[in-house]
Write a protein that holds these residues in place. Structure first.
Motif, PDB file in Angstrom:
ATOM      1  N   ILE A 231       0.854  -1.190   0.000  1.00 13.77           N
ATOM      2  CA  ILE A 231       0.000   0.000   0.000  1.00 13.77           C
ATOM      3  C   ILE A 231       0.890   1.240   0.000  1.00 13.77           C
ATOM      4  N   ARG A 232       0.732   2.066  -1.031  1.00  8.91           N
ATOM      5  CA  ARG A 232       1.529   3.291  -1.137  1.00  8.91           C
ATOM      6  C   ARG A 232       0.818   4.428  -0.392  1.00  8.91           C
ATOM      7  N   ILE A 233       1.529   5.022   0.563  1.00 10.86           N
ATOM      8  CA  ILE A 233       0.981   6.113   1.363  1.00 10.86           C
ATOM      9  C   ILE A 233       1.873   7.334   1.217  1.00 10.86           C
ATOM     10  N   SER A 234       1.268   8.472   0.923  1.00 11.44           N
ATOM     11  CA  SER A 234       1.985   9.750   0.967  1.00 11.44           C
ATOM     12  C   SER A 234       1.433  10.546   2.139  1.00 11.44           C
ATOM     13  N   GLY A 235       2.337  11.027   3.007  1.00 12.94           N
ATOM     14  CA  GLY A 235       1.927  11.784   4.176  1.00 12.94           C
ATOM     15  C   GLY A 235       2.427  13.203   4.115  1.00 12.94           C
ATOM     16  N   CYS A 236       1.506  14.153   4.207  1.00 16.11           N
ATOM     17  CA  CYS A 236       1.856  15.575   4.297  1.00 16.11           C
ATOM     18  C   CYS A 236       1.599  15.974   5.745  1.00 16.11           C
ATOM     19  N   LEU A 237       2.629  15.851   6.571  1.00 16.32           N
ATOM     20  CA  LEU A 237       2.497  15.955   8.022  1.00 16.32           C
ATOM     21  C   LEU A 237       3.641  16.791   8.587  1.00 16.32           C
ATOM     22  N   HIS A 238       3.503  17.233   9.818  1.00 14.53           N
ATOM     23  CA  HIS A 238       4.619  17.890  10.485  1.00 14.53           C
ATOM     24  C   HIS A 238       5.726  16.861  10.711  1.00 14.53           C
ATOM     25  N   ILE A 239       6.916  17.155  10.237  1.00 13.86           N
ATOM     26  CA  ILE A 239       8.013  16.193  10.340  1.00 13.86           C
ATOM     27  C   ILE A 239       8.678  16.356  11.707  1.00 13.86           C
ATOM     28  N   THR A 240       8.109  15.652  12.672  1.00 12.22           N
ATOM     29  CA  THR A 240       8.557  15.706  14.059  1.00 12.22           C
ATOM     30  C   THR A 240       8.938  14.303  14.524  1.00 12.22           C
ATOM     31  N   THR A 241       9.428  14.215  15.753  1.00 18.69           N
ATOM     32  CA  THR A 241       9.789  12.905  16.299  1.00 18.69           C
ATOM     33  C   THR A 241       8.576  11.985  16.365  1.00 18.69           C
TER      34      THR A 241
ATOM     35  N   TYR B 186       7.846  24.155  -0.827  1.00 18.22           N
ATOM     36  CA  TYR B 186       6.802  23.435  -0.109  1.00 18.22           C
ATOM     37  C   TYR B 186       5.917  22.664  -1.090  1.00 18.22           C
ATOM     38  N   TYR B 187       5.461  23.346  -2.135  1.00 18.99           N
ATOM     39  CA  TYR B 187       4.572  22.676  -3.097  1.00 18.99           C
ATOM     40  C   TYR B 187       5.343  21.735  -4.026  1.00 18.99           C
ATOM     41  N   GLN B 188       6.606  22.021  -4.271  1.00 16.99           N
ATOM     42  CA  GLN B 188       7.434  21.069  -5.015  1.00 16.99           C
ATOM     43  C   GLN B 188       7.525  19.754  -4.253  1.00 16.99           C
ATOM     44  N   HIS B 189       7.735  19.851  -2.957  1.00 21.03           N
ATOM     45  CA  HIS B 189       7.847  18.646  -2.133  1.00 21.03           C
ATOM     46  C   HIS B 189       6.528  17.877  -2.085  1.00 21.03           C
ATOM     47  N   ILE B 190       5.419  18.600  -2.022  1.00 18.60           N
ATOM     48  CA  ILE B 190       4.123  17.930  -2.063  1.00 18.60           C
ATOM     49  C   ILE B 190       3.979  17.144  -3.362  1.00 18.60           C
ATOM     50  N   ASN B 191       4.381  17.753  -4.457  1.00 20.66           N
ATOM     51  CA  ASN B 191       4.217  17.073  -5.748  1.00 20.66           C
ATOM     52  C   ASN B 191       5.178  15.898  -5.913  1.00 20.66           C
ATOM     53  N   VAL B 192       6.374  15.991  -5.320  1.00 20.49           N
ATOM     54  CA  VAL B 192       7.271  14.836  -5.346  1.00 20.49           C
ATOM     55  C   VAL B 192       6.660  13.693  -4.538  1.00 20.49           C
ATOM     56  N   ALA B 193       6.045  14.028  -3.404  1.00 20.97           N
ATOM     57  CA  ALA B 193       5.365  13.000  -2.609  1.00 20.97           C
ATOM     58  C   ALA B 193       4.221  12.374  -3.388  1.00 20.97           C
ATOM     59  N   LEU B 194       3.578  13.164  -4.239  1.00 23.95           N
ATOM     60  CA  LEU B 194       2.491  12.629  -5.063  1.00 23.95           C
ATOM     61  C   LEU B 194       3.015  11.815  -6.241  1.00 23.95           C
ATOM     62  N   ASP B 195       4.267  12.051  -6.637  1.00 21.69           N
ATOM     63  CA  ASP B 195       4.877  11.206  -7.668  1.00 21.69           C
ATOM     64  C   ASP B 195       4.975   9.747  -7.204  1.00 21.69           C
ATOM     65  N   HIS B 196       4.887   9.542  -5.915  1.00 23.18           N
ATOM     66  CA  HIS B 196       4.863   8.198  -5.313  1.00 23.18           C
ATOM     67  C   HIS B 196       3.599   7.426  -5.713  1.00 23.18           C
ATOM     68  N   GLN B 197       2.627   8.143  -6.297  1.00 23.20           N
ATOM     69  CA  GLN B 197       1.340   7.568  -6.713  1.00 23.20           C
ATOM     70  C   GLN B 197       0.637   6.855  -5.544  1.00 23.20           C
ATOM     71  N   PRO B 198       0.343   7.640  -4.492  1.00 24.05           N
ATOM     72  CA  PRO B 198      -0.280   7.025  -3.312  1.00 24.05           C
ATOM     73  C   PRO B 198      -1.678   6.511  -3.605  1.00 24.05           C
ATOM     74  N   VAL B 199      -2.067   5.496  -2.844  1.00 20.80           N
ATOM     75  CA  VAL B 199      -3.463   5.053  -2.868  1.00 20.80           C
ATOM     76  C   VAL B 199      -4.159   5.462  -1.569  1.00 20.80           C
ATOM     77  N   ILE B 200      -3.366   5.873  -0.581  1.00 25.65           N
ATOM     78  CA  ILE B 200      -3.883   6.457   0.656  1.00 25.65           C
ATOM     79  C   ILE B 200      -3.072   7.717   0.953  1.00 25.65           C
ATOM     80  N   THR B 201      -3.765   8.793   1.318  1.00 28.85           N
ATOM     81  CA  THR B 201      -3.088  10.022   1.737  1.00 28.85           C
ATOM     82  C   THR B 201      -3.277  10.212   3.234  1.00 28.85           C
ATOM     83  N   MET B 202      -2.273  10.847   3.853  1.00 30.07           N
ATOM     84  CA  MET B 202      -2.377  11.281   5.247  1.00 30.07           C
ATOM     85  C   MET B 202      -2.042  12.758   5.274  1.00 30.07           C
ATOM     86  N   ASP B 203      -3.018  13.568   5.670  1.00 28.31           N
ATOM     87  CA  ASP B 203      -2.885  15.014   5.584  1.00 28.31           C
ATOM     88  C   ASP B 203      -2.963  15.665   6.946  1.00 28.31           C
ATOM     89  N   ASP B 204      -2.337  16.814   7.073  1.00 26.97           N
ATOM     90  CA  ASP B 204      -2.485  17.684   8.234  1.00 26.97           C
ATOM     91  C   ASP B 204      -2.712  19.089   7.699  1.00 26.97           C
TER      92      ASP B 204
END
Length: 427
Positions: free
Chosen positions: A48-58, A111-129
């Motif tokens: 399962i391919r997941i792309s997460g747009c989240l705060h990159i924290t511990t 910021y939006y370049q990174h979002i689009n690179v994450a979408l190049d992963h072709q996710p089937v599930i997204t995790m958003d914040d």
């Protein structure tokens, strides 16, 4: 640093520091421990391919580790330009082999370049914040929609955006509102936001709160937590609201309630937590006390009208990290924290790990729930915003209680029957 394969991070040299901090947070996340042990053998997210747009924290790092243990192929990007912890991003790439595209203080373009690179992963599930990932799919990457199983949303602002999309008929795949789970908003939003917001304000300013007038704009779950913690520091707490029920609740909780235009005249601190735009506006700034400190604990940097603040100013400087002091044309000074972005993440470290443990356990269980719909041939969810299934919410609570060594009572068969019947009344 760039690599054509799988990451864009800032400071690879901080990798060991990042790993130590991730492991420190892991000690406070027992529910994710349990889910990792359970799913590392079951592998419910295999392939399962997941792309997460989240705060990159511990804490997010430990969510990603759990998802990977469950079999997911996960890629991460940041959900806020100022919330990325660069050492954590480095450790995720090197030690945990998780692709990350996030740099603290990245430009809006990055910021939006990174979002689009994450979408190049072709996710089937997204995790958003904040719903930027889902929004970008609908605006710019519609070719991804046919393969989407669904997504999850972590925060109030994102849920508001997604419900607006659903109302307009624009939402093209289902979303589960993790933010609205009882184990999320009762604890993460209240206790997490309350503590971390005060942490950010104190780190940024080192100003004593006791005896100060501290105004909280918005009395949702986040506002409740901020008000509660400010009161605990000895501040005189004022609440402003547009909802009469929440205003009444704030009054009965012991806070002074008034319009923001009146609170602006007396406040030493004004903190927003509404999810709306320009709730602190020019006419408020025109009457604020000299030295008033402004901060935002909502997701986007639009709650405080920063262009209006700039228009009233003749000069601006930065006396401390995360503090911008605006000198107004009449000589007053207004101090904006963290550029109007999330003060708890931009000026501190975000929520404590113990509350994120529950929120991220919901994320994991909801991802497994969505994946199971596909793998077991069940009908796809309707293209709208869904609540977290109650059985998952209760499972998170049950696991958290078990980790805290807390036992609770159970209903007897007689009590279960009584609650499900109507025949018995006054005896």
């Amino acid at each position: 640093m760039k690599n054509s394969i799988n990451f864009d991070i800032k400071t690879p040299a901080l990798v060991e520091q990042g790993k130590r901090r991730i492991e420190w947070a892991w000690q406070e996340m027992p529910v994710l421990h349990i889910l990792t042990k359970r799913f590392i053998h079951q592998r419910p997210l295999k392939n399962i391919r997941i792309s997460g747009c989240l705060h990159i924290t511990t804490e997010t790092a430990n969510l990603a580790r759990t998802l990977k243990a469950a079999g997911a192929e996960i890629v991460l990007c940041a959900s806020n330009p100022l919330s990325t912890q660069d050492d954590v991003a480095a450790a995720l790439v090197k030690h945990y082999k998780i692709p990350v595209y996030a740099i603290r203080s990245e430009t809006t373009e990055q910021y939006y370049q990174h979002i689009n690179v994450a979408l190049d992963h072709q996710p089937v599930i997204t995790m958003d914040d904040g719903a930027d990932l889902v929004s970008e799919i609908h605006k710019s990457r519609p070719e991804l929609i046919p393969e989407m199983i669904g997504g999850t949303e972590e925060t109030t602002t994102g849920v508001i955006r997604l419900r607006a999309m659903a109302t307009e008929g624009a939402l093209q795949f289902p979303i589960i509102a993790v933010n609205d789970a009882m184990t999320k908003h009762l604890f993460d939003n209240r206790y997490g936001t309350g503590q971390s917001t005060l942490d950010g304000i104190i780190r940024a300013t080192n100003v004593l709160l006791a005896g100060k007038t501290f105004t909280v704009v918005g009395y949702g779950w986040c506002g409740r937590g901020i008000a509660m913690r400010a009161k605990g520091h000895g501040a005189k707490v004022v609440v402003t609201e547009v909802d009469p029920l929440k205003a009444l609740e704030a009054s009965m909780d012991g806070y002074q309630v008034m319009p923001l235009i009146e609170a602006s005249k007396i406040s030493d601190f004004i903190i927003t937590a509404t999810g709306d735009k320009h709730v602190v506006d020019k006419h408020h700034m025109q009457v604020m006390k000299d030295g008033c400190i402004l901060a935002n604990s909502g997701h986007f940097n639009v709650e405080i009208n920063i262009p209006a603040l700039e228009s009233l100013s003749m000069n601006q400087h930065r006396p401390r990290p995360s503090v911008d002091e605006y000198i107004l044309t009449d000589g007053r000074k207004l101090r904006l924290l963290a550029e109007g972005r999330l003060v708890n993440l931009a000026a501190a470290e975000g929520h404590p790990s113990a509350v994120m443990d529950m929120s991220f356990a919901n994320q994991v269980l909801c991802a497994v729930y969505l994946a199971n719909l596909k793998s077991k041939g069940k009908p796809k969810l309707e293209n709208t915003v869904h609540n977290v299934p109650s059985e998952l919410d209760r499972e998170v609570a049950r696991l958290k209680l078990a980790a805290m060594a807390i036992d609770i009572d159970t209903l007897t068969p007689e009590q279960q029957h009584y609650l499900s019947s109507w025949q018995e009344g006054t005896l």
